[in-house]
Design a protein around this motif. Structure first.
Motif, short mmCIF file in Angstrom:
data_model
loop_
_atom_site.label_atom_id
_atom_site.label_comp_id
_atom_site.label_asym_id
_atom_site.label_seq_id
_atom_site.Cartn_x
_atom_site.Cartn_y
_atom_site.Cartn_z
N ALA A 139 5.94 -60.84 -27.36
CA ALA A 139 5.65 -62.23 -26.99
C ALA A 139 4.61 -62.30 -25.88
CB ALA A 139 6.94 -62.91 -26.55
N HIS A 140 4.58 -61.28 -25.03
CA HIS A 140 3.60 -61.25 -23.94
C HIS A 140 2.17 -61.19 -24.47
CE1 HIS A 140 0.98 -58.90 -21.16
NE2 HIS A 140 1.46 -59.74 -20.28
N PHE A 141 2.00 -60.61 -25.65
CA PHE A 141 0.65 -60.41 -26.17
C PHE A 141 -0.08 -61.73 -26.37
CE2 PHE A 141 -2.17 -60.38 -29.87
CZ PHE A 141 -3.14 -59.50 -29.42
N PHE A 142 0.62 -62.77 -26.79
CA PHE A 142 -0.05 -64.03 -27.09
C PHE A 142 -0.69 -64.62 -25.83
CE2 PHE A 142 3.01 -63.59 -30.55
CZ PHE A 142 2.19 -63.80 -31.63
N ALA A 143 0.00 -64.54 -24.69
CA ALA A 143 -0.61 -65.02 -23.44
C ALA A 143 -1.80 -64.15 -23.06
CB ALA A 143 0.43 -65.01 -22.32
N ARG A 144 -1.66 -62.85 -23.25
CA ARG A 144 -2.77 -61.94 -22.94
C ARG A 144 -3.98 -62.25 -23.81
NH1 ARG A 144 -1.87 -55.40 -22.77
NH2 ARG A 144 -3.88 -54.82 -21.84
N TYR A 145 -3.73 -62.48 -25.08
CA TYR A 145 -4.81 -62.85 -26.00
C TYR A 145 -5.43 -64.18 -25.62
CZ TYR A 145 -6.60 -65.20 -30.17
OH TYR A 145 -7.36 -65.94 -31.03
N GLY A 146 -4.59 -65.19 -25.31
CA GLY A 146 -5.12 -66.50 -24.95
C GLY A 146 -5.97 -66.48 -23.70
N VAL A 147 -5.53 -65.78 -22.67
CA VAL A 147 -6.30 -65.70 -21.43
C VAL A 147 -7.61 -64.97 -21.66
CG1 VAL A 147 -6.33 -64.63 -19.15
CG2 VAL A 147 -4.31 -65.90 -19.90
N LEU A 234 0.17 -69.57 -12.77
CA LEU A 234 -0.92 -69.68 -13.74
C LEU A 234 -2.30 -69.61 -13.09
CD1 LEU A 234 0.62 -72.52 -15.91
CD2 LEU A 234 0.34 -70.14 -16.59
N GLY A 235 -2.35 -69.79 -11.77
CA GLY A 235 -3.63 -69.80 -11.08
C GLY A 235 -4.32 -68.45 -10.98
N TRP A 236 -3.65 -67.37 -11.40
CA TRP A 236 -4.30 -66.06 -11.29
C TRP A 236 -5.57 -65.99 -12.16
CZ3 TRP A 236 -5.19 -62.58 -15.26
CH2 TRP A 236 -4.52 -62.80 -16.46
N THR A 237 -5.55 -66.67 -13.29
CA THR A 237 -6.76 -66.67 -14.12
C THR A 237 -7.89 -67.44 -13.46
OG1 THR A 237 -6.05 -68.67 -15.31
CG2 THR A 237 -5.33 -66.56 -16.19
N LEU A 238 -7.56 -68.49 -12.70
CA LEU A 238 -8.60 -69.26 -12.02
C LEU A 238 -9.20 -68.47 -10.86
CD1 LEU A 238 -6.97 -72.81 -12.03
CD2 LEU A 238 -8.55 -71.78 -13.66
N ASN A 239 -8.43 -67.56 -10.27
CA ASN A 239 -9.02 -66.67 -9.27
C ASN A 239 -10.13 -65.84 -9.90
OD1 ASN A 239 -7.20 -67.63 -7.42
ND2 ASN A 239 -5.86 -65.84 -7.47
N PHE A 240 -9.89 -65.32 -11.11
CA PHE A 240 -10.94 -64.59 -11.82
C PHE A 240 -12.10 -65.51 -12.18
CE2 PHE A 240 -7.85 -61.15 -13.15
CZ PHE A 240 -8.56 -60.12 -12.56
N GLU A 241 -11.79 -66.72 -12.64
CA GLU A 241 -12.85 -67.66 -13.03
C GLU A 241 -13.77 -67.96 -11.85
OE1 GLU A 241 -13.70 -69.20 -15.82
OE2 GLU A 241 -12.03 -68.90 -17.20
N MET A 242 -13.21 -68.29 -10.70
CA MET A 242 -14.03 -68.63 -9.54
C MET A 242 -14.85 -67.44 -9.05
SD MET A 242 -13.55 -71.82 -9.31
CE MET A 242 -14.22 -72.33 -7.73
#
Length: 458
Positions: A139-147, A234-242
């Motif tokens: 189940a974790h894979f889907f979030a990994r794929y989406g991010v 969920l903000g960890w991806t936004l750290n990468f984005e910024m």
């Protein structure tokens, strides 16, 4: 030539800005951006610009101006309000309004579908995790794929939106900040308020003022369990984005292919450092992870799309099939290879192939379903706010139908997506329009443009 200058001036800000965007894709003339900041300056600075661009640029400019004139003249015939004033000129702002309405909005429909798919993949993972205390590893894979799909799309869009030549870094940063920060801060403050008012609802999140401040300013930090994640998880991806936006903006003076090469070198260097040194600092440990290669893949994909001939239908279908095979193979063996760095590389490759297919969807004759476009528009809201709906859905089914795992997952996922759609419709879309109106009004006041005389000719 004098008539050309007159026609250029009469376009108004809307037509001029469209010419600016079209010039970015057709000519390597970054001076055109500066020129378009003030259409009045065209007669003063147009001569060296045309001299550099040569006859092809002059012919392109003449055709483009004529196209823009025809666009809003057709609108004038159809709209009773679009009539000239006593001087024979359109009222201030009317040209911009008419051309904006006549010109169809440029959208990458396939990319919007990709955003929707990425957001919904994350929602599914969190719905499973909310219902099942110890969810299956797959189940974790889907979030990994989406991010990862989000990261590839982000790199792709940044190259497409900035053009092949130099761009204005301050405007770029301002646009990204006003797109990302306001809604994210609202989500962080909402989470902070809820953890203070009803802390018993949250299993792994507790209020911490210092962590809230770090989250607001995209500073990676350690959580109590030792993982690197902000107060709003969920903000960890936004750290990468910024971080990616900052690096991208620093390379504003280079061409797109040089930016791609320098970004690749920088991120590969950071990943190499992370593999050699065991950093204890949260920012150093965080930004030396392999996840940043998703942005690099998107950047190179956009550069290739711009500079190479478009892929034929057969090649696009083969790319889509290959991406599905990669995803299926990873899912089949995910548990033993979950933490292998090569797994992430293959996920990035699969996502890059899918973005290539989505970007080339028109050549395949595919039309994006309206529902996916709407979900793509709302993907940021869905990503940030879906956990509120997911938690509510899981709680409702646990009370009404205890033990109904699959029904709980379905309801949690649906309510998660619906909560994001509601936030987009009621908050994000309206807030973005208001922010754009306020910031653009300061940058481009709606004032009439000085009429030119024949003496102002080139």
């Amino acid at each position: 030539m004098t008539r050309l200058v007159h026609e250029f001036e009469r376009l108004g800000n809307g037509g001029v800005l469209r010419l600016q965007r079209r010039c970015r894709s057709d000519f390597d003339l970054p001076q055109f951006d500066t020129l378009c900041e003030s259409p009045v300056s065209f007669p003063m600075r147009g001569r060296p610009l045309i001299a550099r661009g040569g006859r092809p640029f002059l012919n392109w400019l003449r055709r483009s101006i004529n196209d823009e004139r025809q666009v809003f003249e057709r609108r004038i015939e159809l709209r009773p309000s679009g009539v000239p004033d006593a001087s024979g000129r359109l009222r201030a702002g009317m040209v911009e309004q008419l051309t904006a309405q006549a010109q169809p909005r440029s959208r990458l429909h396939g990319i919007q579908a990709g955003r929707a798919i990425a957001a919904l993949a994350v929602v599914i993972t969190h719905a499973v995790g909310q219902v099942i205390i110890e969810p299956p590893v797959h189940a974790h894979f889907f979030a990994r794929y989406g991010v990862t799909l989000f990261f590839v799309i982000s790199g792709y869009i940044m190259v497409v939106s900035t053009g092949p030549a130099a761009f204005d870094p301050l405007r770029f940063v301002k646009n990204r900040v006003r797109r990302i920060v306001p809604l994210y801060w609202i989500a962080v403050f909402l989470m902070a308020a809820l953890t203070l008012l009803i802390p018993s609802v949250f299993r792994k999140t507790a209020f911490d003022a210092a962590e809230v401040v770090k989250a607001l300013f995209f500073i990676p930090s350690y959580a109590e369990d030792g993982s690197i994640r902000p107060f709003l998880k969920l903000g960890w991806t936004l750290n990468f984005e910024m971080f990616f936006y900052l690096c991208f903006a620093c390379l504003f003076a280079f061409t797109d292919i040089m930016r791609a090469a320098l970004l690749s070198a920088l991120f590969l260097f950071l990943i190499a450092l992370g593999s050699v040194f065991d950093f204890q600092s949260a920012p150093l440990a965080f930004y030396t992870r392999i996840d940043t290669l998703g942005f690099v893949a998107g950047v190179w994909l956009a550069v290739a799309t711009r500079r190479l001939p478009p892929l034929h239908k057969g090649n696009l279908l083969a790319a889509g099939f290959a991406s599905l095979v990669i995803v299926a193979a990873i899912l089949a063996y995910y548990e033993p290879i979950r933490d292998n760095p090569w797994t992430q590389i293959w996920v990035i490759i699969a996502c890059a192939l899918q973005v290539a297919v989505l970007a080339g969807a028109p050549r395949l004759g595919w039309s994006t379903p309206r529902s996916l476009e709407v979900a793509g528009d709302a993907s940021y809201s869905i990503y940030l706010f879906h956990m509120f709906g997911v938690g509510l859905g899981a709680l409702i089914i646990a009370k009404i139908l205890p033990g109904s795992v699959w029904i709980a997952i379905l309801v949690a996922a649906l309510l998660g997506a619906m909560s994001g759609l509601a936030v987009y419709a009621l908050l994000e879309a309206r807030m973005n329009r208001w922010i754009r109106r306020m910031t653009d009004a300061k940058r481009q006041p709606n004032t009439p443009i000085r009429p030119l005389s024949p003496n102002d000719g080139l």
